[in-house]
Design a protein around this motif. Structure first.
Motif, PDB file in Angstrom:
ATOM      1  N   ALA A   1       1.290 -11.923  -2.923  1.00  0.00           N
ATOM      2  CA  ALA A   1       0.530 -11.183  -1.914  1.00  0.00           C
ATOM      3  C   ALA A   1      -0.961 -11.441  -2.050  1.00  0.00           C
ATOM      4  O   ALA A   1      -1.669 -11.642  -1.051  1.00  0.00           O
ATOM      5  CB  ALA A   1       0.828  -9.688  -2.045  1.00  0.00           C
ATOM      6  N   ILE A   2      -1.447 -11.433  -3.279  1.00  0.00           N
ATOM      7  CA  ILE A   2      -2.875 -11.677  -3.509  1.00  0.00           C
ATOM      8  C   ILE A   2      -3.259 -13.080  -3.065  1.00  0.00           C
ATOM      9  O   ILE A   2      -4.269 -13.283  -2.373  1.00  0.00           O
ATOM     10  CB  ILE A   2      -3.212 -11.450  -5.000  1.00  0.00           C
ATOM     11  N   ALA A   3      -2.442 -14.063  -3.432  1.00  0.00           N
ATOM     12  CA  ALA A   3      -2.743 -15.455  -3.075  1.00  0.00           C
ATOM     13  C   ALA A   3      -2.725 -15.683  -1.569  1.00  0.00           C
ATOM     14  O   ALA A   3      -3.458 -16.540  -1.052  1.00  0.00           O
ATOM     15  CB  ALA A   3      -1.746 -16.394  -3.753  1.00  0.00           C
ATOM     16  N   ALA A   4      -1.912 -14.905  -0.859  1.00  0.00           N
ATOM     17  CA  ALA A   4      -1.766 -15.091   0.592  1.00  0.00           C
ATOM     18  C   ALA A   4      -2.799 -14.307   1.403  1.00  0.00           C
ATOM     19  O   ALA A   4      -2.811 -14.415   2.633  1.00  0.00           O
ATOM     20  CB  ALA A   4      -0.366 -14.699   1.025  1.00  0.00           C
ATOM     21  N   GLY A   5      -3.646 -13.513   0.749  1.00  0.00           N
ATOM     22  CA  GLY A   5      -4.743 -12.890   1.477  1.00  0.00           C
ATOM     23  C   GLY A   5      -4.777 -11.383   1.512  1.00  0.00           C
ATOM     24  O   GLY A   5      -5.557 -10.795   2.277  1.00  0.00           O
ATOM     25  N   ALA A   6      -3.970 -10.715   0.696  1.00  0.00           N
ATOM     26  CA  ALA A   6      -4.002  -9.250   0.666  1.00  0.00           C
ATOM     27  C   ALA A   6      -5.354  -8.744   0.178  1.00  0.00           C
ATOM     28  O   ALA A   6      -5.959  -9.323  -0.728  1.00  0.00           O
ATOM     29  CB  ALA A   6      -2.905  -8.723  -0.248  1.00  0.00           C
ATOM     30  N   ASP A   7      -5.810  -7.638   0.771  1.00  0.00           N
ATOM     31  CA  ASP A   7      -6.979  -6.926   0.251  1.00  0.00           C
ATOM     32  C   ASP A   7      -6.559  -5.870  -0.763  1.00  0.00           C
ATOM     33  O   ASP A   7      -7.322  -5.529  -1.671  1.00  0.00           O
ATOM     34  CB  ASP A   7      -7.734  -6.237   1.392  1.00  0.00           C
ATOM     35  N   PHE A   8      -5.366  -5.324  -0.570  1.00  0.00           N
ATOM     36  CA  PHE A   8      -4.763  -4.336  -1.462  1.00  0.00           C
ATOM     37  C   PHE A   8      -3.319  -4.743  -1.692  1.00  0.00           C
ATOM     38  O   PHE A   8      -2.698  -5.372  -0.824  1.00  0.00           O
ATOM     39  CB  PHE A   8      -4.704  -2.950  -0.796  1.00  0.00           C
ATOM     40  N   ILE A   9      -2.765  -4.329  -2.818  1.00  0.00           N
ATOM     41  CA  ILE A   9      -1.325  -4.336  -2.984  1.00  0.00           C
ATOM     42  C   ILE A   9      -0.883  -2.889  -3.187  1.00  0.00           C
ATOM     43  O   ILE A   9      -1.541  -2.110  -3.868  1.00  0.00           O
ATOM     44  CB  ILE A   9      -0.845  -5.257  -4.117  1.00  0.00           C
ATOM     45  N   LYS A  10       0.220  -2.540  -2.562  1.00  0.00           N
ATOM     46  CA  LYS A  10       0.698  -1.155  -2.474  1.00  0.00           C
ATOM     47  C   LYS A  10       2.131  -1.087  -2.982  1.00  0.00           C
ATOM     48  O   LYS A  10       2.927  -1.988  -2.706  1.00  0.00           O
ATOM     49  CB  LYS A  10       0.606  -0.705  -1.010  1.00  0.00           C
ATOM     50  N   THR A  11       2.467  -0.027  -3.686  1.00  0.00           N
ATOM     51  CA  THR A  11       3.783   0.040  -4.310  1.00  0.00           C
ATOM     52  C   THR A  11       4.918   0.137  -3.303  1.00  0.00           C
ATOM     53  O   THR A  11       5.887  -0.622  -3.378  1.00  0.00           O
ATOM     54  CB  THR A  11       3.891   1.233  -5.271  1.00  0.00           C
ATOM     55  N   SER A  12       4.828   1.083  -2.349  1.00  0.00           N
ATOM     56  CA  SER A  12       6.050   1.575  -1.722  1.00  0.00           C
ATOM     57  C   SER A  12       5.846   2.033  -0.281  1.00  0.00           C
ATOM     58  O   SER A  12       4.727   2.332   0.138  1.00  0.00           O
ATOM     59  CB  SER A  12       6.586   2.779  -2.516  1.00  0.00           C
TER      60      SER A  12
END
Length: 256
Positions: A156-167
């Motif tokens: 997700a980070i590599a593809a451009g996410a600003d945040f990662i969210k659990t659920s």
């Protein structure tokens, strides 16, 4: 940031809160209530998080440039829509006034070993909302395995996410400290300015404080702020307001 009391934790958690209504029976009146509740005598929540069909209504209530941001969900909750459909859903949400997009990855495909499906989805939605904050939902309670949670975070980070969210808050196991630890470690390893959002199962200030302490111990002092940390919750606000008004703090519990 070092929290010294439940009241300090409550005040800080309020500023990081994505006040959420993703109930199946949500309606326009519920959105109006949510917008009002997000603006408290003690300060405002960071955002409201709502179904896409209510974004235009919420924007009409809050207007433009409001301190409370509007977040909405796409590919939600199952994570199994075609990329083209999710892109169109995203574009419409942005047109309707969404500031932030919370995207569910195709987590079942990730569990089956198809990492490219995650990359393709996140990259496509990132391109569809270049000016919006993109929060990518891993559905960690379904991924279960810490290594898979970590790998989903990396993708997700590599593809451009600003945040990662659990659920999504729609499955039996939502945010956990174990998943949070894996995700925060992935953020730290990326050396990028990526935010973290635990969601589901956080309903008390005591719950929230556990995540705040974990994030600070992993990411270091001064990392915690609305641009890097959010809580996704519907019931947390009740305990926050109770603590800020002088009521005893509730113990850590569960429930979206």
């Amino acid at each position: 940031m070092e929290l010294h009391s439940p009241r300090e934790a409550a005040s800080f958690a309020l500023s990081l809160l994505d006040l959420t209504n993703l109930r199946d029976d949500c309606d326009d009146a519920a959105i109006e209530t949510l917008c009002t509740r997000a603006q408290t005598p003690y300060g405002a929540a960071a955002a409201i998080c709502i179904w896409p069909r209510f974004v235009a209504h919420a924007r009409g209530i809050l207007g433009h440039g409001h301190k409370v941001r509007i977040a909405t969900v796409v590919n939600f909750p199952g994570g199994d829509l075609p990329v083209a459909s999710v892109v169109e859903e995203t574009r419409q949400a942005v047109e309707d006034g969404a500031d932030e997009i919370d995207l569910v990855i195709p987590y079942r495909k990730l569990m089956a070993g198809d990492e490219q499906a995650v990359t393709d989805m996140v990259e496509a939605v990132r391109a569809a909302c270049p000016q919006s904050c993109l929060k990518v939902i891993l559905e960690t309670g379904e991924l279960k395995d810490a290594s898979l949670v970590g790998r989903g975070s990396e993708l997700a980070i590599a593809a451009g996410a600003d945040f990662i969210k659990t659920s999504t808050g729609k499955v039996s196991v939502n945010a956990t400290l174990e998943a949070a630890d894996s995700m925060l470690r992935a953020i730290r390893a990326s050396k990028k300015r990526i935010g973290f959002k635990p969601a589901g199962g956080i309903s008390t200030v005591a719950d929230a404080d556990l995540y705040l302490r974990l994030a600070e111990s992993t990411m270091g002092p001064n990392w915690l702020m609305p641009s890097t940390f959010r809580f996704g919750a519907s019931s947390l606000l009740d305990d926050i307001l109770g603590v800020l008004s002088g009521a005893p703090a509730s113990r850590a519990s569960t429930g979206y």
